[in-house]
Design an enzyme around this catalytic site. Structure first.
Site, PDB file in Angstrom:
ATOM      1  CG  HIS A 254      -3.409 -47.150 -25.979  1.00  0.00           C
ATOM      2  ND1 HIS A 254      -1.886 -47.093 -25.413  1.00  0.00           N
ATOM      3  CD2 HIS A 254      -3.896 -45.932 -25.471  1.00  0.00           C
ATOM      4  CE1 HIS A 254      -1.860 -46.244 -24.588  1.00  0.00           C
ATOM      5  NE2 HIS A 254      -3.237 -45.493 -24.488  1.00  0.00           N
TER       6      HIS A 254
ATOM      7  CG  ASP B  94      -0.509 -50.411 -25.111  1.00  0.00           C
ATOM      8  OD1 ASP B  94       0.359 -50.993 -24.370  1.00  0.00           O
ATOM      9  OD2 ASP B  94      -0.561 -50.156 -26.278  1.00  0.00           O
TER      10      ASP B  94
ATOM     11  CG  HIS C 207      -6.831 -42.366 -22.663  1.00  0.00           C
ATOM     12  ND1 HIS C 207      -5.432 -42.432 -22.753  1.00  0.00           N
ATOM     13  CD2 HIS C 207      -7.256 -41.328 -23.370  1.00  0.00           C
ATOM     14  CE1 HIS C 207      -5.232 -40.903 -23.292  1.00  0.00           C
ATOM     15  NE2 HIS C 207      -6.386 -40.445 -23.941  1.00  0.00           N
TER      16      HIS C 207
END
Length: 240
Positions: free
Chosen positions: A192, A196, A152
């Site tokens: 997350h 991350d 993302h």
């Protein structure tokens, strides 16, 4: 006395070190932090294997997590909006490739997601126990959940960098703002870990640079098609 003798004998004298620090403050701060974290590394007690991972981002968003856990409809609304943002990234990357005929962002995204898939498969991190799932989140229905690193965040960074190369600064700022909100939501929902997100941001930069080098290399051996001619007025085609 011994310390003074070492300083005088060293080619890096005190004045020289002070001058280096004044001209290069950021690397100097990194040098200081190196010694600090070396001390932390040897004194910090590790989390026991029987305990969940410790994540500072989770601690900072604990109140938001509690708020969302009691409001699943609102959580799904945020997940749906986040999925729309992921779709915006994909549409932009596809647009610049198919319509504007600039493959750099697409190459960067392909490199990034391939690397993320390999790393996510090789080291499979446990999904946080407090993860707030939603059927409208991406991946849709949480079919798969490679945690490391965040696609993302990296995808949004790749799109933002391309926008800046094309002087679409306002659009880039919008993407950066939405990316920050996305990161906050991912932490709050435990989608997350903090690492991350940090590595995802760095990966966006890295794979954009790698794609640029690949495009420059291909332009030298294939002087036609996507890699021929100027791409924009700011850089004589180097921003492809």
């Amino acid at each position: 006395m011994a310390f003074t003798a070492v300083v005088k004998a060293s080619p890096f004298k005190v004045k020289g070190m002070a001058r280096i620090a004044s001209h290069h403050p950021i690397p100097s701060c990194f040098a200081i932090s190196l010694f600090f974290f070396m001390g932390v590394e040897y004194t910090l007690k590790m989390v026991p294997s029987s305990s969940p991972p410790k994540d500072i981002g989770f601690l900072l968003t604990e109140n938001i997590h509690g708020f969302l856990s009691t409001r699943p409809v609102f959580n799904s609304l945020l997940a749906a909006l986040n999925t729309v943002f992921v779709g915006m990234q994909a549409v932009y990357v596809g647009w610049v490739f198919l319509v504007e005929e600039r493959p750099r962002a697409t190459i960067a995204a392909l490199f990034m997601f391939t690397c993320r898939g390999v790393m996510g498969y090789c080291t499979q991190l446990p999904l946080p126990h407090e993860f707030l799932s939603s059927g409208v989140d991406f991946p849709v229905g949480n079919v798969s959940f490679f945690l490391f690193f965040s696609g993302h965040i990296a995808g949004a960074m790749i799109a933002s960098l391309d926008m800046r190369r094309m002087k679409r600064r306002r659009l880039a700022l919008v993407f950066d703002y939405l990316n920050a909100l996305q990161a906050f939501r991912l932490l709050a929902t435990r989608g997350h870990y903090t690492i991350d997100l940090a590595v995802g941001l760095a990966a966006g930069f890295f794979f954009d640079i790698l794609a640029g080098k690949y495009a420059a290399w291909k332009s030298n051996i294939m002087p036609s098609g996507f890699y021929q001619g100027a791409d924009c007025s700011c850089c004589n085609g180097n921003c492809r």
